[in-house]
Scaffold this motif. Structure first.
Motif, short mmCIF file in Angstrom:
data_model
loop_
_atom_site.label_atom_id
_atom_site.label_comp_id
_atom_site.label_asym_id
_atom_site.label_seq_id
_atom_site.Cartn_x
_atom_site.Cartn_y
_atom_site.Cartn_z
N ALA A 32 -148.98 -70.12 47.07
CA ALA A 32 -148.48 -70.13 45.69
C ALA A 32 -147.02 -70.58 45.62
N HIS A 39 -147.82 -69.36 38.57
CA HIS A 39 -147.62 -70.10 39.81
C HIS A 39 -148.56 -71.29 39.84
N HIS A 41 -150.07 -74.59 42.86
CA HIS A 41 -150.29 -74.89 44.27
C HIS A 41 -150.25 -76.40 44.47
#
Length: 99
Positions: A32, A39, A41
């Motif tokens: 993350a 968040h 990725h």
């Protein structure tokens, strides 16, 4: 679950069909990355080889989308331009995976 927890997601999908073929892709995201109150990725990898070529896939997921079991992320993008074309893709990741 706090968004700061160390986790990643698997992903897989099939690209759009262009020039009478498509490609499969799969992989796992980075851990993350804080993003506002949520968040995201990072992900990168290659598609399957079809019609004698493959494409590069990379980008950042969208923010977390809550589900009853945790969360997933939207992935949208365009592959690299190879053999005079590219493919679009759109999918969601798996739910979060903890080490």
């Amino acid at each position: 679950m706090s968004d700061g927890d160390k986790h990643y997601h698997d992903y897989f999908g099939t690209t759009s069909t262009v020039l009478e073929h498509n490609h499969n892709y799969k992989g796992c995201t980075s851990y993350a990355i804080p993003y506002g109150t949520s968040h995201i990725h990072y992900y990168s990898g290659y598609t399957s080889v079809d019609k004698g070529h493959k494409h590069y896939v990379n980008g950042y997921t969208g923010p977390a989308i809550r589900t009853k079991d945790g969360h997933v992320h939207k992935m949208d993008g365009r592959t690299s331009y190879d053999k005079d074309h590219y493919h679009n893709y759109s999918n969601c990741t798996s739910k979060q995976i903890y080490n």
